[in-house]
Scaffold this motif. Structure first.
Motif, short mmCIF file in Angstrom:
data_model
loop_
_atom_site.label_atom_id
_atom_site.label_comp_id
_atom_site.label_asym_id
_atom_site.label_seq_id
_atom_site.Cartn_x
_atom_site.Cartn_y
_atom_site.Cartn_z
N SER A 41 -1.89 11.21 -3.48
CA SER A 41 -0.60 10.98 -4.14
C SER A 41 -0.62 11.53 -5.57
N ARG A 42 -1.77 11.42 -6.23
CA ARG A 42 -1.91 11.97 -7.58
C ARG A 42 -1.68 13.49 -7.57
N TYR A 43 -2.33 14.18 -6.62
CA TYR A 43 -2.21 15.63 -6.59
C TYR A 43 -0.84 16.09 -6.12
N LEU A 44 -0.23 15.34 -5.20
CA LEU A 44 1.12 15.69 -4.80
C LEU A 44 2.08 15.56 -5.99
N GLY A 45 1.88 14.53 -6.80
CA GLY A 45 2.69 14.37 -8.01
C GLY A 45 2.48 15.51 -8.98
N THR A 46 1.22 15.96 -9.11
CA THR A 46 0.91 17.08 -10.00
C THR A 46 1.60 18.35 -9.53
N ILE A 47 1.53 18.63 -8.23
CA ILE A 47 2.15 19.82 -7.67
C ILE A 47 3.67 19.75 -7.82
N LEU A 48 4.25 18.58 -7.54
CA LEU A 48 5.70 18.42 -7.66
C LEU A 48 6.17 18.59 -9.10
N SER A 49 5.34 18.18 -10.06
CA SER A 49 5.71 18.36 -11.47
C SER A 49 5.78 19.84 -11.81
N SER A 50 4.83 20.62 -11.29
CA SER A 50 4.84 22.06 -11.52
C SER A 50 6.07 22.70 -10.89
N LEU A 51 6.42 22.25 -9.69
CA LEU A 51 7.61 22.77 -9.02
C LEU A 51 8.88 22.39 -9.79
N LEU A 52 8.92 21.15 -10.28
CA LEU A 52 10.09 20.69 -11.03
C LEU A 52 10.32 21.55 -12.26
N ILE A 53 9.25 21.82 -13.00
CA ILE A 53 9.37 22.65 -14.21
C ILE A 53 9.85 24.05 -13.83
N GLY A 54 9.29 24.60 -12.74
CA GLY A 54 9.68 25.93 -12.31
C GLY A 54 11.15 26.01 -11.92
N ILE A 55 11.64 24.98 -11.21
CA ILE A 55 13.04 24.97 -10.78
C ILE A 55 13.97 24.82 -11.97
N VAL A 56 13.63 23.91 -12.89
CA VAL A 56 14.49 23.65 -14.05
C VAL A 56 14.53 24.84 -15.00
N MET A 57 13.38 25.46 -15.22
CA MET A 57 13.30 26.54 -16.20
C MET A 57 13.71 27.90 -15.65
N GLY A 58 13.60 28.07 -14.34
CA GLY A 58 13.89 29.39 -13.79
C GLY A 58 12.81 30.38 -14.19
N GLY A 59 13.20 31.56 -14.61
CA GLY A 59 12.21 32.59 -14.94
C GLY A 59 11.62 32.48 -16.33
N LYS A 60 12.24 31.69 -17.22
CA LYS A 60 11.77 31.64 -18.61
C LYS A 60 11.92 30.23 -19.17
N PHE A 61 10.87 29.78 -19.89
CA PHE A 61 10.92 28.46 -20.51
C PHE A 61 11.85 28.52 -21.71
N MET A 64 0.83 -1.20 0.00
CA MET A 64 0.00 0.00 0.00
C MET A 64 0.87 1.26 0.00
N ILE A 65 1.99 1.20 0.71
CA ILE A 65 2.90 2.34 0.76
C ILE A 65 3.62 2.50 -0.57
N TRP A 66 4.12 1.37 -1.10
CA TRP A 66 4.87 1.42 -2.36
C TRP A 66 4.02 1.94 -3.51
N VAL A 67 2.75 1.52 -3.56
CA VAL A 67 1.92 1.92 -4.70
C VAL A 67 1.64 3.41 -4.65
N ASN A 68 1.54 3.99 -3.44
CA ASN A 68 1.34 5.44 -3.35
C ASN A 68 2.59 6.20 -3.78
N VAL A 69 3.76 5.70 -3.39
CA VAL A 69 5.01 6.34 -3.82
C VAL A 69 5.15 6.27 -5.34
N GLU A 70 4.88 5.09 -5.90
CA GLU A 70 4.97 4.92 -7.35
C GLU A 70 3.98 5.82 -8.09
N PHE A 71 2.76 5.89 -7.55
CA PHE A 71 1.73 6.69 -8.22
C PHE A 71 2.10 8.17 -8.20
#
Length: 461
Positions: free
Chosen positions: A406-426, A272-279
């Motif tokens: 877990s789905r929404y945390l993944g969604t939020i983390l994806s937005s943060l990841l893009i923001g960190i990688v791109m900085g101020g401009k895509f 149950m824990i692993w599937v949430n991490v994977e998701f």
């Protein structure tokens, strides 16, 4: 699947599609809301973030409520709450009130997503993976067509219509659910003559408060850092408060008699824990592509909005087509093969992003979109199948709610990841780095899928 089960699936499906539909549909209204309320992009983007935060918090809480008070009651209540939010949101006198009704909408639709999965788990005991694939079609289909519907509505009417369109859907779903969802079984506890203190212990009010405040602080710290473009002392303090409160929540849950999230039970069922991490990781990958590709096409390659929308349809259509096939496959062979193939496809799709350059034909992005679309269809069914197989029946509500968090945390983390990688401009360099990071995450998922023991057809536990 008999006729009654099919009608149950349609009734539940119409309810659960409201959450992904409203989470994706509103994104098209951002420019219009900026003009109407005279706000900058950072401020108006909270119309999206508030929905994600509220959904992340509400789903496990509503799952717990359904385990205690009945799944049919909670599902129907969710429809009523959604109706109220959709009715009054267009009447909002200012943006603050709109955010309040948006949060209320997230809570109402979250009731149905968390509880809908539990209803299927309890009342459909044969070919559960096929049933899950039908739910996945509602969820994936709503998310895929949400931007298109939002665009049409905004073009022909105005932003209030993206809320008003929910009203007929809610009414139809309520009538069908009232007729087709079986009545709740007798409650396992005695509510009569119960003191207020016992009610608080039963509901785990202390745990709910720690969970809400801790998760809100954590997410606000992360999202504020993304919105401002830098990490301030405020962000650090907010993050530390969130982490401290969530740690206190974990300690409380281990001691509570009726915990919001039964961590000791989760420890007995590590899958149950692993599937949430994977998701969560799967959704980091999927939504990094979902949010990243349109920006790459429009900003880096100067593709029009219309052409971008047409190209992005391949992502949603492949997911929709794959879901029913995945359901039949998993009913026969179990979830492990489907999830392994899904992880391999995401790896190949991520590697393909790395190979793109500024002269590559834009049609080539479809290879990555198709790979991720197929993998999304496999994942949505396969991981829910693993969750159902590994979760005790008595906590399936809270387990389903936490799964969707877990789905929404993944969604939020994806937005943060893009923001960190791109900085101020895509830019192209950032997009290339994003592809490398996604490849590493996808390879981790391949390893995690390989370690899962081989399982057969889902059994009713």
């Amino acid at each position: 699947m008999n006729v009654r089960s099919k009608w149950l699936m349609i009734s539940v499906g119409l309810g659960i599609l409201l959450n992904p539909l409203n989470s994706s549909m509103v994104s098209i209204a951002i420019p219009r809301l900026q003009n109407v309320f005279n706000l900058d992009f950072t401020a108006v983007s909270w119309i999206i973030f508030s929905f994600y935060i509220a959904s992340s918090i509400a789903q496990p809480i509503m799952g717990k409520a359904s385990d205690l008070f009945g799944r049919r009651k909670v599902f129907l209540t969710g429809l009523v709450v959604s109706f109220i939010a959709s009715l009054f949101a267009p009447l909002s006198p200012n943006f603050g009130w709109l955010i309040i009704f948006r949060i209320l909408q997230a809570i109402g639709t979250s009731m149905m997503v968390a509880v809908g999965m539990a209803i299927v788990r309890i009342h459909i005991t044969e070919k559960q993976a096929t049933a899950l694939s039908i739910l996945s079609i509602f969820l994936s289909g709503a998310a895929a067509i949400g931007p298109f519907i939002g665009g049409v509505i905004i073009h022909w009417w105005s932003w209030p219509a993206i809320f008003i369109i929910n009203i007929p859907l809610v009414l139809v779903s309520f009538l069908l659910c009232w007729r087709n969802i079986p009545k709740d079984e007798s409650l396992t506890f005695v509510a009569q003559d119960m003191t207020l203190r016992k009610w608080f212990d039963l509901i785990d009010v202390s745990g709910i408060l720690l969970f809400i405040v801790g998760l809100v602080a954590l997410l606000l710290g992360l999202l504020s850092a993304k919105a401002s473009g830098h990490i301030s002392l405020y962000n650090v303090i907010t993050l530390l408060i969130g982490i401290a409160l969530l740690w206190a929540f974990v300690r409380h849950e281990l001691k509570a008699k009726s915990p919001l999230i039964p961590l000791r039970t989760f420890a007995k069922y590590p899958e149950m824990i692993w599937v949430n991490v994977e998701f969560m990781l799967v959704n980091v990958l999927y939504y990094s592509l979902f949010f990243g590709i349109p920006s790459y096409l429009q900003i880096v390659r100067h593709v029009s909005e219309f052409q971008t929308g047409i190209l992005m349809l391949s992502l949603g259509l492949c997911s929709l087509v794959t879901s029913p096939i995945a359901g039949r496959w998993i009913d026969i062979s179990g979830a492990r093969p489907a999830l392994l193939i899904s992880a391999i496809l995401m790896t190949l799709g991520s590697i393909w992003l790395v190979t793109l350059n500024q002269t590559t034909p834009v049609m080539n992005v479809c290879f990555a979109l198709v790979a991720f679309g197929i993998s999304n269809g496999l994942n949505n069914v396969g991981m829910q199948a693993v969750l159902f197989q590994s979760s005790p029946k008595e906590i399936i509500g809270v387990a389903s709610g936490l799964f969707n968090t877990s789905r929404y945390l993944g969604t939020i983390l994806s937005s943060l990841l893009i923001g960190i990688v791109m900085g101020g401009k895509f830019n192209f360099e950032g997009f290339h780095l994003l592809g490398i990071i996604l490849t590493v995450i996808a390879l981790c998922l391949v390893f995690m899928s390989r370690r899962r023991r081989k399982t057969g057809i889902l059994q009713d536990s």
